[in-house]
Design an enzyme around this catalytic site. Structure first.
Site, PDB file in Angstrom:
ATOM      1  CG  HIS A 166     -16.879  31.939 -12.289  1.00 27.64           C
ATOM      2  ND1 HIS A 166     -15.745  32.615 -11.886  1.00 27.64           N
ATOM      3  CD2 HIS A 166     -17.539  32.793 -13.095  1.00 27.64           C
ATOM      4  CE1 HIS A 166     -15.738  33.823 -12.427  1.00 27.64           C
ATOM      5  NE2 HIS A 166     -16.804  33.937 -13.180  1.00 27.64           N
ATOM      6  CD  GLU A 201     -15.114  31.681 -15.559  1.00 29.00           C
ATOM      7  OE1 GLU A 201     -16.291  31.648 -15.947  1.00 29.00           O
ATOM      8  OE2 GLU A 201     -14.484  32.735 -15.405  1.00 29.00           O
TER       9      GLU A 201
HETATM   10  O1  TA6 Z   1     -16.733  34.451 -16.147  1.00 27.14           O
HETATM   11  C1  TA6 Z   1     -16.387  35.775 -16.455  1.00 27.14           C
HETATM   12  C2  TA6 Z   1     -17.484  36.708 -15.955  1.00 27.14           C
HETATM   13  O2  TA6 Z   1     -18.682  36.511 -16.660  1.00 27.14           O
HETATM   14  C3  TA6 Z   1     -16.955  38.134 -16.095  1.00 27.14           C
HETATM   15  O3  TA6 Z   1     -17.543  38.786 -17.187  1.00 27.14           O
HETATM   16  C4  TA6 Z   1     -17.287  38.760 -14.725  1.00 27.14           C
HETATM   17  O4  TA6 Z   1     -18.593  39.292 -14.739  1.00 27.14           O
HETATM   18  C5  TA6 Z   1     -17.130  37.536 -13.821  1.00 27.14           C
HETATM   19  O5  TA6 Z   1     -17.761  36.480 -14.556  1.00 27.14           O
HETATM   20  C6  TA6 Z   1     -17.600  37.706 -12.396  1.00 27.14           C
HETATM   21  O6  TA6 Z   1     -18.972  37.732 -12.342  1.00 27.14           O
HETATM   22  P1  TA6 Z   1     -19.657  37.843 -10.867  1.00 27.14           P
HETATM   23  O7  TA6 Z   1     -21.130  37.785 -11.129  1.00 27.14           O
HETATM   24  O8  TA6 Z   1     -19.170  36.670 -10.052  1.00 27.14           O
HETATM   25  O9  TA6 Z   1     -19.176  39.152 -10.290  1.00 27.14           O
END
Ligand code: TA6
Length: 277
Positions: A151, A251
């Site tokens: 991520h 990601e």
């Molecule tokens: O990868 C995108 C995502 O799923 C967004 O929808 C947002 O929720 C982001 O990840 C961050 O998630 P987190 O759990 O790290 O706050």
């Protein structure tokens, strides 16, 4: 040089410095939260907590064994990013290259969340490029299915200056509207953006004002692109109001329909290489 360090609150991380790069990796989540050559590749929130059981905001969180809410029994993005990894192996054979392997195996806590035996290894190669390989091995007697992602929060000059190439004509799920559609042209940003691309190729480029970041992947066929924009940024933990202007997440993933099923003793590796051009 590899040094074990602790923040004032006892939060443990590894500091790596060689002739061409510097990096910081938290044992919690095997979370790379800094990688610098001529400049920082990764964005890190100024208000990120470095606390146990709370994912660092920024760097490269590992989403495993689930991406997002792909497995409703698990926390969002799985439990790897808040689990304690061990430093399993290090190698410093060349002045400009440092290799580390961090490992997580199943334990009492993980079995409560996800009742499988596994070994998860993150192989990191720190040089003028940053290479990651996340290898899952099924150590159980039954098959399991996983989704996963690096991520990655990329540091950028400003969200209005960037575009993302390499996903043109790819099908994607708009996570905001749950509509399936196809990418037309390069990706630019003028609002909240959250998209899961499928059938992606191996090469994606982040084009910024004065740099190009090349992202080469092996193993995933999906890629998530995300920026929270103003309103969601204001609601998120460890995000300052203007943080949305300073990063974009690209990601490399096996997410949604690109899930992986591993039979007993089978392994799968998700690899990515970041190069600043
Ligand atoms: O990868 C995108 C995502 O799923 C967004 O929808 C947002 O929720 C982001 O990840 C961050 O998630 P987190 O759990 O790290 O706050």
């Amino acid at each position: 040089m590899i040094t074990h360090k602790k923040k004032a609150n006892g939060f443990e991380y590894i500091h790596v410095k060689n002739s061409v790069a510097e990096a910081k990796i938290a044992l919690q989540g095997a979370h790379i939260f800094a990688y610098t050559t001529q400049e920082d590749l990764l964005w890190l929130s100024e208000t990120s907590a470095f606390a146990s059981d709370e994912a660092i905001r920024g760097g490269i969180p590992l989403c495993w064994p689930a991406f997002g809410t792909n497995n409703p029994q698990l926390p969002q993005h799985g439990f790897a990013r808040t689990s304690s990894f061990e430093l399993f192996h290090t190698e410093e054979t060349q002045a400009d290259t440092t290799m580390l392997t961090l490992r997580l195996c199943d334990n009492e806590q993980t079995h409560l969340l996800w009742d499988y035996s596994f070994e998860l290894m993150l192989h990191i190669t720190i040089s003028d490029t940053l290479k990651l390989a996340l290898t899952t091995t099924n150590k159980d007697t039954k098959a399991f299915t996983l989704t996963q992602a690096f991520h990655t929060y990329f540091a950028i000059s400003d969200i209005k200056n960037i575009r993302i190439a390499g996903l043109e004509n790819k099908p994607y799920l708009d996570a905001l509207t749950q509509k399936q559609t196809v990418q037309k042209g390069a990706i630019t940003f003028d609002q909240e953006f959250d998209a899961v691309y499928q059938d992606v190729d191996t090469s994606i480029q982040l084009l910024d004002k004065n740099k190009i970041i090349d992202i080469q992947t092996q193993g995933p066929a999906s890629c998530v692109v995300w920026n929270p924009w103003i309103e969601k940024c204001s609601r998120m933990s460890a995000m300052q109001a203007d943080a949305y202007r300073q990063f974009v997440c690209i990601e490399s993933a096996n997410a949604y329909d690109d899930f992986q099923t591993l039979q007993p003793q089978e392994s799968h590796t998700l690899s990515v290489t970041f190069t600043t051009l």
